[in-house]
Design a protein around this motif. Structure first.
Motif, PDB file in Angstrom:
ATOM      1  N   PRO A  62       1.235  -1.057  -0.239  1.00 50.20           N
ATOM      2  CA  PRO A  62      -0.150   0.048  -0.447  1.00 50.20           C
ATOM      3  C   PRO A  62       1.241   1.630   0.345  1.00 50.20           C
ATOM      4  CG  PRO A  62      -0.706  -1.498   1.671  1.00 50.20           C
ATOM      5  CD  PRO A  62       0.481  -2.465   1.268  1.00 50.20           C
ATOM      6  N   VAL A  63       0.664   2.184  -0.795  1.00 47.74           N
ATOM      7  CA  VAL A  63       1.496   3.809  -0.948  1.00 47.74           C
ATOM      8  C   VAL A  63       0.401   4.820  -0.669  1.00 47.74           C
ATOM      9  CG1 VAL A  63       2.190   5.165  -2.825  1.00 47.74           C
ATOM     10  CG2 VAL A  63       2.712   2.222  -2.843  1.00 47.74           C
ATOM     11  N   VAL A  64       1.009   5.298   0.125  1.00 50.69           N
ATOM     12  CA  VAL A  64      -0.229   6.709   0.346  1.00 50.69           C
ATOM     13  C   VAL A  64       1.053   7.816  -0.035  1.00 50.69           C
ATOM     14  CG1 VAL A  64      -1.163   8.570   2.126  1.00 50.69           C
ATOM     15  CG2 VAL A  64      -1.352   5.990   2.183  1.00 50.69           C
ATOM     16  N   LEU A  65       0.437   8.868  -1.451  1.00 48.02           N
ATOM     17  CA  LEU A  65       0.860   9.846  -1.565  1.00 48.02           C
ATOM     18  C   LEU A  65       0.805  10.825  -0.379  1.00 48.02           C
ATOM     19  CD1 LEU A  65       0.352   9.125  -5.631  1.00 48.02           C
ATOM     20  CD2 LEU A  65       2.933   8.978  -4.155  1.00 48.02           C
ATOM     21  N   VAL A  66       1.919  12.200  -0.778  1.00 49.09           N
ATOM     22  CA  VAL A  66       1.744  13.442   0.485  1.00 49.09           C
ATOM     23  C   VAL A  66       1.642  14.399  -0.439  1.00 49.09           C
ATOM     24  CG1 VAL A  66       2.202  13.793   2.574  1.00 49.09           C
ATOM     25  CG2 VAL A  66       1.994  11.575   2.612  1.00 49.09           C
ATOM     26  N   GLY A  70      -2.531  18.317  -0.841  1.00 47.42           N
ATOM     27  CA  GLY A  70      -3.512  16.987  -1.161  1.00 47.42           C
ATOM     28  C   GLY A  70      -2.907  17.058  -2.827  1.00 47.42           C
ATOM     29  N   ASN A  71      -3.319  18.624  -3.316  1.00 47.92           N
ATOM     30  CA  ASN A  71      -3.043  19.025  -5.042  1.00 47.92           C
ATOM     31  C   ASN A  71      -2.260  18.127  -6.010  1.00 47.92           C
ATOM     32  OD1 ASN A  71      -5.379  19.302  -5.024  1.00 47.92           O
ATOM     33  ND2 ASN A  71      -4.475  22.134  -4.525  1.00 47.92           N
ATOM     34  N   ARG A  72      -1.338  18.109  -5.398  1.00 44.17           N
ATOM     35  CA  ARG A  72      -0.101  17.266  -6.023  1.00 44.17           C
ATOM     36  C   ARG A  72      -0.052  16.048  -6.045  1.00 44.17           C
ATOM     37  NH1 ARG A  72       5.043  20.969  -4.580  1.00 44.17           N
ATOM     38  NH2 ARG A  72       3.810  21.554  -2.602  1.00 44.17           N
ATOM     39  N   ALA A  73      -0.755  15.167  -4.608  1.00 43.22           N
ATOM     40  CA  ALA A  73      -1.044  13.712  -4.391  1.00 43.22           C
ATOM     41  C   ALA A  73      -1.803  13.720  -5.280  1.00 43.22           C
ATOM     42  CB  ALA A  73      -1.062  13.522  -3.159  1.00 43.22           C
ATOM     43  N   SER A  74      -2.858  14.054  -5.440  1.00 42.30           N
ATOM     44  CA  SER A  74      -4.227  13.607  -6.260  1.00 42.30           C
ATOM     45  C   SER A  74      -3.607  13.262  -7.881  1.00 42.30           C
ATOM     46  CB  SER A  74      -4.840  15.243  -6.305  1.00 42.30           C
ATOM     47  OG  SER A  74      -5.649  14.630  -4.922  1.00 42.30           O
ATOM     48  N   GLN A  75      -2.429  14.496  -8.111  1.00 39.77           N
ATOM     49  CA  GLN A  75      -2.297  14.641  -9.997  1.00 39.77           C
ATOM     50  C   GLN A  75      -0.907  13.038  -9.874  1.00 39.77           C
ATOM     51  OE1 GLN A  75      -0.287  18.135 -11.614  1.00 39.77           O
ATOM     52  NE2 GLN A  75      -1.414  18.826  -9.976  1.00 39.77           N
ATOM     53  N   ALA A  76      -0.087  12.979  -9.042  1.00 38.79           N
ATOM     54  CA  ALA A  76       0.729  11.788  -8.635  1.00 38.79           C
ATOM     55  C   ALA A  76      -0.337  10.740  -8.951  1.00 38.79           C
ATOM     56  CB  ALA A  76       1.773  11.911  -7.167  1.00 38.79           C
ATOM     57  N   GLY A  77      -1.254  10.902  -8.337  1.00 40.33           N
ATOM     58  CA  GLY A  77      -1.879   9.165  -8.210  1.00 40.33           C
ATOM     59  C   GLY A  77      -2.838   9.235  -8.577  1.00 40.33           C
ATOM     60  N   GLU A  78      -3.418  10.311 -10.014  1.00 42.29           N
ATOM     61  CA  GLU A  78      -3.564   9.925 -11.293  1.00 42.29           C
ATOM     62  C   GLU A  78      -2.658   9.691 -12.125  1.00 42.29           C
ATOM     63  OE1 GLU A  78      -5.289  13.322 -12.249  1.00 42.29           O
ATOM     64  OE2 GLU A  78      -7.159  13.817 -11.251  1.00 42.29           O
ATOM     65  N   ASN A  87      -2.925   0.360  -5.832  1.00 38.73           N
ATOM     66  CA  ASN A  87      -2.515   0.534  -4.259  1.00 38.73           C
ATOM     67  C   ASN A  87      -2.174   1.513  -3.974  1.00 38.73           C
ATOM     68  OD1 ASN A  87      -0.156   0.290  -5.735  1.00 38.73           O
ATOM     69  ND2 ASN A  87       1.165  -0.817  -4.008  1.00 38.73           N
ATOM     70  N   VAL A  88      -2.736   2.499  -4.670  1.00 32.91           N
ATOM     71  CA  VAL A  88      -2.226   3.753  -4.099  1.00 32.91           C
ATOM     72  C   VAL A  88      -3.900   5.229  -3.202  1.00 32.91           C
ATOM     73  CG1 VAL A  88      -1.679   6.441  -4.873  1.00 32.91           C
ATOM     74  CG2 VAL A  88      -1.175   4.464  -5.879  1.00 32.91           C
ATOM     75  N   ARG A  89      -3.430   5.692  -2.211  1.00 30.70           N
ATOM     76  CA  ARG A  89      -4.711   6.400  -1.721  1.00 30.70           C
ATOM     77  C   ARG A  89      -3.580   7.968  -1.713  1.00 30.70           C
ATOM     78  NH1 ARG A  89      -6.256   3.270   3.180  1.00 30.70           N
ATOM     79  NH2 ARG A  89      -8.741   4.596   2.588  1.00 30.70           N
ATOM     80  N   VAL A  90      -4.654   8.673  -1.460  1.00 32.50           N
ATOM     81  CA  VAL A  90      -4.015  10.398  -1.417  1.00 32.50           C
ATOM     82  C   VAL A  90      -4.060  10.742  -0.034  1.00 32.50           C
ATOM     83  CG1 VAL A  90      -3.840  12.524  -2.162  1.00 32.50           C
ATOM     84  CG2 VAL A  90      -4.602  10.808  -3.775  1.00 32.50           C
ATOM     85  N   LEU A  91      -3.227  11.557   0.925  1.00 28.14           N
ATOM     86  CA  LEU A  91      -3.602  12.055   2.314  1.00 28.14           C
ATOM     87  C   LEU A  91      -4.140  13.518   1.792  1.00 28.14           C
ATOM     88  CD1 LEU A  91      -3.060  11.892   5.394  1.00 28.14           C
ATOM     89  CD2 LEU A  91      -1.208  13.600   5.273  1.00 28.14           C
ATOM     90  N   GLU A  92      -5.647  13.229   2.400  1.00 28.42           N
ATOM     91  CA  GLU A  92      -6.797  14.324   2.115  1.00 28.42           C
ATOM     92  C   GLU A  92      -5.749  15.607   3.333  1.00 28.42           C
ATOM     93  OE1 GLU A  92     -11.190  14.830   2.865  1.00 28.42           O
ATOM     94  OE2 GLU A  92      -9.899  14.359   4.661  1.00 28.42           O
ATOM     95  N   GLY A  93      -5.488  16.862   1.946  1.00 31.70           N
ATOM     96  CA  GLY A  93      -5.485  18.290   3.473  1.00 31.70           C
ATOM     97  C   GLY A  93      -3.971  17.935   3.180  1.00 31.70           C
ATOM     98  N   GLY A  94      -3.447  16.532   3.119  1.00 35.96           N
ATOM     99  CA  GLY A  94      -1.942  17.120   2.800  1.00 35.96           C
ATOM    100  C   GLY A  94      -0.989  16.538   4.110  1.00 35.96           C
ATOM    101  N   VAL A  95      -0.035  17.321   4.012  1.00 35.88           N
ATOM    102  CA  VAL A  95       1.150  17.993   5.821  1.00 35.88           C
ATOM    103  C   VAL A  95       0.510  18.916   6.020  1.00 35.88           C
ATOM    104  CG1 VAL A  95       2.972  18.879   6.091  1.00 35.88           C
ATOM    105  CG2 VAL A  95       3.324  17.237   3.895  1.00 35.88           C
ATOM    106  N   GLY A  96      -0.426  19.635   5.896  1.00 36.89           N
ATOM    107  CA  GLY A  96      -1.242  20.104   6.833  1.00 36.89           C
ATOM    108  C   GLY A  96      -2.401  20.598   6.980  1.00 36.89           C
ATOM    109  N   GLN A  97      -2.785  19.675   6.664  1.00 31.20           N
ATOM    110  CA  GLN A  97      -3.885  19.115   7.630  1.00 31.20           C
ATOM    111  C   GLN A  97      -3.452  17.446   8.800  1.00 31.20           C
ATOM    112  OE1 GLN A  97      -6.993  19.664   6.977  1.00 31.20           O
ATOM    113  NE2 GLN A  97      -7.951  18.860   9.017  1.00 31.20           N
ATOM    114  N   TRP A  98      -2.490  17.492   8.069  1.00 30.52           N
ATOM    115  CA  TRP A  98      -1.608  15.934   9.193  1.00 30.52           C
ATOM    116  C   TRP A  98      -1.188  17.206  10.202  1.00 30.52           C
ATOM    117  CZ3 TRP A  98      -0.536  11.290   9.440  1.00 30.52           C
ATOM    118  CH2 TRP A  98       0.852  10.853  10.628  1.00 30.52           C
ATOM    119  N   THR A  99      -0.510  17.776  10.325  1.00 29.85           N
ATOM    120  CA  THR A  99      -0.093  18.888  11.351  1.00 29.85           C
ATOM    121  C   THR A  99      -1.324  19.490  12.126  1.00 29.85           C
ATOM    122  OG1 THR A  99       0.294  20.502   9.868  1.00 29.85           O
ATOM    123  CG2 THR A  99       2.651  19.014  10.216  1.00 29.85           C
TER     124      THR A  99
END
Length: 198
Positions: A62-66, A70-78, A87-99
């Motif tokens: 499993p891979v999670v893109l960060v 979330g925008n660039r990770a979504s592009q990478a996921g596509e 097996n790819v998922r995208v972190l919602e809100g990215g590092v900003g939401q994570w923190t």
């Protein structure tokens, strides 16, 4: 990609329960070096785009893109989905939401993220062109051009200004060798330079 989004809370739970999940951060080198989620690997979006087939061949876990939001990770996921990775998922809100939800972060500096740089440059261009248009009226068109560019950026989920800014020395850092990252992710030795060149 909406069904392949993972929230920060879900990711924290996944990390604590699944040692096989891999985090790939697709931001610029400077952004990654400034702050990143512990245990994440750095593969900038443009590098990932060039090597997506190679990544697909080697990563079955499993891979999670960060990224930052979330925008660039979504592009990478596509791009990875187009290569056949499921097996790819995208972190919602990215590092900003994570923190914001209290996720651990390795922070080493205070460099501005790419999206903040875009806001600074776009805002400055609009402000200067509006003020300058008080003296030379046609310069107001520049503000309209920037507004049109930002609208296009939102509709297409791309950003030409971000692509240009990512090439500046300020956003450069250590280069990413995809083969080394894949070797680390899969636990296999890095092939010798002669094998890499072939």
């Amino acid at each position: 990609m909406s069904n392949n989004v993972i929230t920060p809370v879900e990711l924290r739970h996944l990390i604590s329960n699944d040692a096989d999940v891999h985090l790939i951060d697709v931001r610029t080198a400077a952004e990654f070096e400034s702050a990143h989620i512990p245990g994440s690997y750095h593969v900038p979006l443009d590098t990932l785009s060039e090597h997506r087939d190679e990544i697909k061949r080697h990563l079955t876990q499993p891979v999670v893109l960060v990224c930052q939001s979330g925008n660039r990770a979504s592009q990478a996921g596509e791009q990875l989905a187009a290569a056949g990775m499921e097996n790819v998922r995208v972190l919602e809100g990215g590092v900003g939401q994570w923190t914001m939800v209290g996720g651990d972060i390795n922070a080493a500096g205070q460099k501005w993220g790419l999206e903040r740089q875009v806001r600074l440059v776009a805002g400055s261009i609009v402000l200067i062109s509006v003020i300058a248009s008080l003296f030379v009226r046609p310069l107001a068109l520049i503000a309209g051009f920037v507004g049109a560019g930002l609208t296009f950026s939102a509709v297409t989920n791309t950003c030409g200004m971000a692509m240009v800014l990512s090439k500046l020395p300020y956003n450069k850092g250590a280069t990413c060798d995809v083969r080394e990252v894949i070797a680390e992710l899969t636990g296999t030795p890095t092939p010798p330079a002669s094998a890499q060149a072939s």
